[in-house]
Design a protein around this motif. Structure first.
Motif, PDB file in Angstrom:
ATOM      1  N   CYS A   5       6.677  -6.084 -16.996  1.00 22.42           N
ATOM      2  CA  CYS A   5       5.869  -5.045 -17.151  1.00 22.42           C
ATOM      3  C   CYS A   5       4.979  -5.899 -18.856  1.00 22.42           C
ATOM      4  O   CYS A   5       4.580  -4.939 -19.224  1.00 22.42           O
ATOM      5  CB  CYS A   5       7.331  -4.497 -18.513  1.00 22.42           C
ATOM      6  SG  CYS A   5       8.430  -3.738 -16.910  1.00 22.42           S
ATOM      7  N   HIS A   8       1.785  -5.745 -16.917  1.00 24.96           N
ATOM      8  CA  HIS A   8       1.165  -4.180 -16.893  1.00 24.96           C
ATOM      9  C   HIS A   8       0.399  -3.434 -17.945  1.00 24.96           C
ATOM     10  O   HIS A   8      -0.300  -3.392 -18.320  1.00 24.96           O
ATOM     11  CB  HIS A   8       1.988  -3.453 -16.259  1.00 24.96           C
ATOM     12  CG  HIS A   8       2.288  -3.297 -14.513  1.00 24.96           C
ATOM     13  ND1 HIS A   8       1.569  -2.639 -13.647  1.00 24.96           N
ATOM     14  CD2 HIS A   8       2.759  -4.251 -13.886  1.00 24.96           C
ATOM     15  CE1 HIS A   8       1.529  -3.425 -12.397  1.00 24.96           C
ATOM     16  NE2 HIS A   8       2.597  -3.712 -12.580  1.00 24.96           N
ATOM     17  N   ASN A  18      -5.492   3.482 -16.702  1.00 23.79           N
ATOM     18  CA  ASN A  18      -3.775   3.907 -15.403  1.00 23.79           C
ATOM     19  C   ASN A  18      -4.274   3.539 -13.805  1.00 23.79           C
ATOM     20  O   ASN A  18      -3.761   3.174 -13.331  1.00 23.79           O
ATOM     21  CB  ASN A  18      -2.521   4.913 -15.469  1.00 23.79           C
ATOM     22  CG  ASN A  18      -2.871   4.990 -17.149  1.00 23.79           C
ATOM     23  OD1 ASN A  18      -2.680   3.661 -17.846  1.00 23.79           O
ATOM     24  ND2 ASN A  18      -2.386   5.889 -18.197  1.00 23.79           N
ATOM     25  N   CYS A  23      -0.643  -0.183  -8.490  1.00 20.85           N
ATOM     26  CA  CYS A  23       1.398  -0.091  -8.936  1.00 20.85           C
ATOM     27  C   CYS A  23       1.365   0.880  -7.512  1.00 20.85           C
ATOM     28  O   CYS A  23       1.174   1.402  -7.117  1.00 20.85           O
ATOM     29  CB  CYS A  23       1.336   1.339  -9.650  1.00 20.85           C
ATOM     30  SG  CYS A  23       0.671  -0.160 -11.545  1.00 20.85           S
ATOM     31  N   GLY A  24       2.810  -0.452  -7.706  1.00 22.93           N
ATOM     32  CA  GLY A  24       3.365   0.698  -6.020  1.00 22.93           C
ATOM     33  C   GLY A  24       2.518  -0.501  -4.895  1.00 22.93           C
ATOM     34  O   GLY A  24       2.172  -1.406  -4.681  1.00 22.93           O
ATOM     35  N   ARG A  25       3.766  -0.012  -3.935  1.00 22.66           N
ATOM     36  CA  ARG A  25       2.988  -0.239  -2.149  1.00 22.66           C
ATOM     37  C   ARG A  25       1.881   0.393  -1.620  1.00 22.66           C
ATOM     38  O   ARG A  25       2.159   1.502  -2.273  1.00 22.66           O
ATOM     39  CB  ARG A  25       4.449   0.283  -1.269  1.00 22.66           C
ATOM     40  CG  ARG A  25       4.540  -1.164  -0.530  1.00 22.66           C
ATOM     41  CD  ARG A  25       5.373  -0.624   0.391  1.00 22.66           C
ATOM     42  NE  ARG A  25       5.385  -1.795   1.014  1.00 22.66           N
ATOM     43  CZ  ARG A  25       6.977  -2.437   2.068  1.00 22.66           C
ATOM     44  NH1 ARG A  25       8.045  -1.346   1.499  1.00 22.66           N
ATOM     45  NH2 ARG A  25       6.622  -3.086   3.001  1.00 22.66           N
ATOM     46  N   PRO A  27      -0.225   2.337   1.087  1.00 19.56           N
ATOM     47  CA  PRO A  27      -0.103   3.011   1.934  1.00 19.56           C
ATOM     48  C   PRO A  27      -0.028   2.669   3.614  1.00 19.56           C
ATOM     49  O   PRO A  27      -1.147   1.571   2.941  1.00 19.56           O
ATOM     50  CB  PRO A  27      -0.883   4.520   1.915  1.00 19.56           C
ATOM     51  CG  PRO A  27      -1.929   4.333   1.240  1.00 19.56           C
ATOM     52  CD  PRO A  27      -1.573   2.729  -0.108  1.00 19.56           C
ATOM     53  N   THR A  59       8.918   8.345   7.857  1.00 21.85           N
ATOM     54  CA  THR A  59       7.562   8.682   7.067  1.00 21.85           C
ATOM     55  C   THR A  59       6.970   9.846   7.559  1.00 21.85           C
ATOM     56  O   THR A  59       6.381  10.241   6.736  1.00 21.85           O
ATOM     57  CB  THR A  59       6.857   7.748   7.528  1.00 21.85           C
ATOM     58  OG1 THR A  59       7.236   6.190   7.925  1.00 21.85           O
ATOM     59  CG2 THR A  59       5.187   7.636   7.019  1.00 21.85           C
ATOM     60  N   ASN A  62       8.271  13.126   5.286  1.00 26.25           N
ATOM     61  CA  ASN A  62       7.647  12.649   3.757  1.00 26.25           C
ATOM     62  C   ASN A  62       6.648  13.437   3.060  1.00 26.25           C
ATOM     63  O   ASN A  62       6.181  14.239   2.998  1.00 26.25           O
ATOM     64  CB  ASN A  62       8.227  11.468   3.473  1.00 26.25           C
ATOM     65  CG  ASN A  62       9.486  10.712   2.491  1.00 26.25           C
ATOM     66  OD1 ASN A  62      10.313  11.957   2.963  1.00 26.25           O
ATOM     67  ND2 ASN A  62       9.164   9.109   3.160  1.00 26.25           N
TER      68      ASN A  62
END
Length: 69
Positions: A5, A8, A18, A23-25, A27, A59, A62
């Motif tokens: 944190c 970031h 931003n 951020c995140g995984r 695709p 997947t 979604n």
């Protein structure tokens, strides 16, 4: 506060946007691959599409929800 944190927060201050911070995984499949797989929906079920394409059923579900919105 966790180390991630803090990192970031520092990175956001340095880049001032931003979008520069990954951020995140990432695709695994592109939008084109998912749309091509979902085009098979009129002939096959989600399970059959998953077996044909190798993209897992969750997947595909979604992706279909996101593309309807």
């Amino acid at each position: 506060m966790k180390k991630i944190c803090r990192g970031h927060l520092i990175s956001r201050k340095n880049h001032q946007s931003n979008s520069a911070i990954p951020c995140g995984r990432p695709p695994k499949y592109s939008k084109k691959q998912l749309s091509e797989a979902l085009k098979l929906r009129d002939r096959y079920s989600f399970q059959e599409i998953a077996n044909i394409t190798g993209i897992c059923k969750s997947t595909l579900l979604n992706a279909s929800k996101k593309m309807q919105i």
